[in-house]
Design an enzyme around this catalytic site. Structure first.
Site, mmCIF file in Angstrom:
data_model
loop_
_atom_site.group_PDB
_atom_site.id
_atom_site.type_symbol
_atom_site.label_atom_id
_atom_site.label_comp_id
_atom_site.label_asym_id
_atom_site.label_seq_id
_atom_site.Cartn_x
_atom_site.Cartn_y
_atom_site.Cartn_z
ATOM 1 N N ASP A 193 -2.724 -15.505 64.901
ATOM 2 C CA ASP A 193 -1.600 -15.170 64.028
ATOM 3 C C ASP A 193 -1.135 -13.734 64.219
ATOM 4 O OD1 ASP A 193 0.199 -16.012 61.911
ATOM 5 O OD2 ASP A 193 -0.895 -14.606 60.624
ATOM 6 N N MET A 274 3.705 -15.644 55.248
ATOM 7 C CA MET A 274 5.061 -15.114 55.426
ATOM 8 C C MET A 274 5.230 -14.340 56.729
ATOM 9 S SD MET A 274 6.803 -16.145 52.864
ATOM 10 C CE MET A 274 8.253 -15.124 53.149
ATOM 11 N N ARG A 275 4.145 -14.201 57.514
ATOM 12 C CA ARG A 275 4.273 -13.418 58.735
ATOM 13 C C ARG A 275 5.269 -14.053 59.695
ATOM 14 N NH1 ARG A 275 -0.853 -12.367 59.918
ATOM 15 N NH2 ARG A 275 -0.784 -10.245 59.148
ATOM 16 N N ALA A 276 5.334 -15.371 59.732
ATOM 17 C CA ALA A 276 6.257 -16.044 60.645
ATOM 18 C C ALA A 276 7.698 -15.690 60.322
ATOM 19 C CB ALA A 276 6.057 -17.555 60.578
ATOM 20 N N VAL A 279 8.319 -12.081 61.528
ATOM 21 C CA VAL A 279 8.376 -11.994 62.996
ATOM 22 C C VAL A 279 9.667 -12.619 63.514
ATOM 23 C CG1 VAL A 279 7.302 -12.812 65.123
ATOM 24 C CG2 VAL A 279 5.882 -11.907 63.287
#
Length: 668
Positions: A193, A274-276, A279
């Site tokens: 991730d 929420m990282r997606a 990014v």
């Protein structure tokens, strides 16, 4: 210094080159993970990237690459005086898979720290990579303790070295780029991730491209400097475009329409966290800047999704990364922005999702064709399978299994299964260091130095410590094992419901092996022979693919399967003598075919017992009348028998089971 292969001479692999360039434009994208078969220019393209990055302003003489405009206040080389700036080329630092912890984070001189109170610190690779690229080739083979350090540095933007109350901290913000061959195993989800983007690469199957690949590689090998000079103009053009895109990046507008598309896409594909979303937003913005635009369009969002989401959709290690492009298009259309957000094919920046063209293939691999099919087109069938062969059945849903561990204390590679002497874990004692001191045992060191203080002329409060006094802490942790599955695929196991449950159990054990960082192998037996379906590997998903296509039928050559497994262990012991094995035999215990099949199976089993190999028999016998043959086999192996029901972690039998070895037979 070796002349790197020019980035612009790498033709094909469009997604790979684009992902690297987007990170050059916006390091906040978060790096790239490059997955693909061997010989596809993964490393070549990554190593060529650093030549395209702008120079970095640094404080002159600072070993930690502090920015003169905003130096790190806690820099070990600080404090820094203003106006002492210089520039240097951007660095790409390579982290070897077998690197030590001290090489990664740096080494603190414990002897001077104890005796003089001086923080004598030698920076490691995390310091060298600050404000540059940290490249890990074969990142999936990186040891767990190094992965933990990388995760900490990536999350905090700093590296900490703690040794017995002495602490050093320095900034460490880097672009993480990794390459891997999925056949050798997968990454831990936490590290996976951390990579902003992922790219799948494969060699071209076009003969013309492959011819050009060889031609360019040979030309480069014959004269690297001359070959690079022929591509100098193209390199300069791309370098200038990267600089221009960086300057334009703050002016790019990410409208509400594009944001809605990003959020809807991440929700539709059920990615975790929420990282997606973040990014994707940064990637879409970098795509617009690379294309020379100040507005993010729907095409940027689509390309960002294809790069940022595939590796975040995996629910278990057996899921192949990928994205349903039809579903992606439907989502983008449903949540499309205003007309102003739609691409203009004749407008400026068309083709923002394409890297620069170079009219030919890359250095040592072809174009970024479709991902190769998992597994092989057809499993080799054991000889003598007979006409009673049945087609493969699907496995039941995997479940959480008991922890099967090898008894005793090992010295194998770090993992999470069996007890072992390791560099990390709880402290169990002390010894004199062999080589460089890595883990100080403070109490033992003080105890060794204390009797000599008067002879050494101690006059102050400090303890006079010499190198002979230092003691290395011995620690106990966990190791990874070789889990070798020996699976009965004969006619006695061929009932569809029964074989489905057996495959589900083996799949569950494979999932457990993945989580515990084991190597796995798969031997099957049916007909007249035993076959090595998968040699020992770190890729548990390869084992799952072989298991999925496993047909059943024919006689039960139990002895042949055990002998083949014994041969596999003998070869693997020569390759990796420190890694202990755990043999998991999945069978109902029946043995048929040939003269005296039961006696032959018993003699084969006693080979494992004589060598002290830990083993467990998963008893697959079913029906109201049970013969207990699997239990008898476990006795011959010197191991333990468990039923399919007992294998579940939530069964009444408990959660942990030490598997018996030949040297520790249970008393009758």
């Amino acid at each position: 210094m070796t002349t790197p292969f020019p980035f612009t001479a790498v033709v094909g692999q469009d997604d790979l080159r684009l992902a690297l360039l987007l990170n050059a434009v916006s390091p906040a994208v978060g790096g790239v993970l490059v997955r693909g078969e061997k010989g596809t220019a993964k490393s070549t393209a990554v190593r060529a990237l650093s030549a395209l990055l702008p120079e970095v302003p640094v404080v002159a003489g600072c070993r930690f690459s502090c920015d003169p405009a905003a130096p790190d206040p806690s820099c070990p080389d600080g404090p820094h005086e203003p106006g002492n700036g210089a520039t240097r080329p951007s660095r790409m630092v390579e982290l070897p898979v077998g690197a030590s912890e001290d090489r990664l984070v740096g080494a603190l001189d414990i002897e001077r720290a104890l005796a003089e109170g001086v923080k004598a610190f030698e920076p490691g690779l995390l310091a060298d990579a600050h404000r540059g690229i940290l490249y890990v080739d074969e990142v999936n083979l990186l040891h767990d303790h190094l992965v933990d350090l990388l995760l900490d540095a990536a999350a905090m933007g700093a590296s900490y070295v703690e040794r017995e109350g002495v602490s050093v901290r320095h900034a460490s913000k880097f672009l993480l780029v990794g390459t891997m061959n999925p056949e050798e195993g997968e990454l831990r989800p936490q590290l996976l991730d951390r990579f902003g983007l992922t790219v799948e690469v494969a060699a071209s199957r076009e003969p013309d491209q492959r011819v050009e690949v060889v031609r360019r590689r040979l030309a480069y090998d014959d004269d690297p400097a001359g070959f690079a000079a022929r591509w100098a103009d193209e390199e300069t053009a791309v370098r200038q475009r990267v600089v221009a895109a960086r300057e334009l990046l703050p002016s790019v507008r990410l409208g509400d329409g594009a944001l809605r598309q990003i959020a809807a896409t991440c929700a539709a594909f059920e990615v975790d966290g929420m990282r997606a979303d973040i990014v994707m937003a940064r990637t879409a913005t970098a795509l617009a800047a690379w294309a020379g635009r100040t507005d993010v369009l729907a095409e940027d969002v689509r390309q960002a999704a294809l790069l940022a989401l595939p590796h975040r959709r995996r629910r278990n290690p057996f899921d192949a990364p990928g994205l349903d492009e039809d579903k992606l298009d439907e989502t983008l259309e449903e949540f499309g922005g205003s007309d102003d957000d739609q691409p203009d094919p004749d407008g400026p920046g068309g083709g923002g999702g394409q890297p620069p063209s170079s009219d030919g293939p890359q250095a040592d691999g072809g174009g970024s064709g479709a991902q190769p099919e998992a597994g092989e087109g057809g499993e080799p069938q054991p000889s003598g399978a007979g006409s009673g062969e049945q087609s493969a059945v699907r496995a039941t849903e995997p479940f959480r299994t008991k922890v099967l561990s090898v008894p005793g204390l090992g010295d194998g590679a770090a993992g999470r299964r069996s007890r072992a002497r390791t560099e990390h874990g709880r402290t169990t004692g002390a010894r004199r260091p062999q080589g460089a001191l890595t883990k100080l045992h403070l109490a033992a060191t003080v105890q060794a130095a204390a009797p000599h203080q008067r002879a050494r002329g101690r006059s102050g409060r400090g303890l006079v410590v010499r190198r002979d006094d230092l003691r290395q802490a011995t620690r106990e942790g966990r190791e990874g094992n070789l889990v070798l599955f020996v699976v009965d695929a004969s006619g006695s196991m061929a009932a569809r419901q029964r074989m489905s449950a057996v495959k589900g159990a083996v799949l569950s054990l494979l999932l457990d092996a993945y989580q515990r960082r084991d190597k796995v192998g798969l031997v099957t037996f049916r007909g007249t022979t035993g076959e090595v379906a998968l040699p020992p590997t770190s890729s548990v998903d390869a084992a799952a693919a072989r298991l999925e296509t496993l047909p059943t039928g024919g006689r039960t050559p139990l002895a042949a399967g055990l002998l083949r497994a014994h041969m596999v262990l003998r070869v693997e012991r020569l390759r990796d003598p420190a890694r202990r094995a755990l043999v998991v035999v999945v069978t109902d215990g029946r043995a048929t075919g040939g003269p005296e099949p039961v006696a032959l199976a018993g003699r084969a089993a006693r080979l494992f017992a004589a060598e002290g190999v830990a083993s467990v028999v998963v008893d697959c016998e079913s029906g109201p009348v049970r013969l207990g043959l699997a239990g008898q086999l476990a006795g011959e192996l010197g191991g333990t028998a468990v039923t399919l029901d007992e294998l579940r972690a939530d069964s009444i039998a408990g959660l942990v089971k030490d598997v018996q070895g030949g040297s520790k037979r249970r008393a009758a």
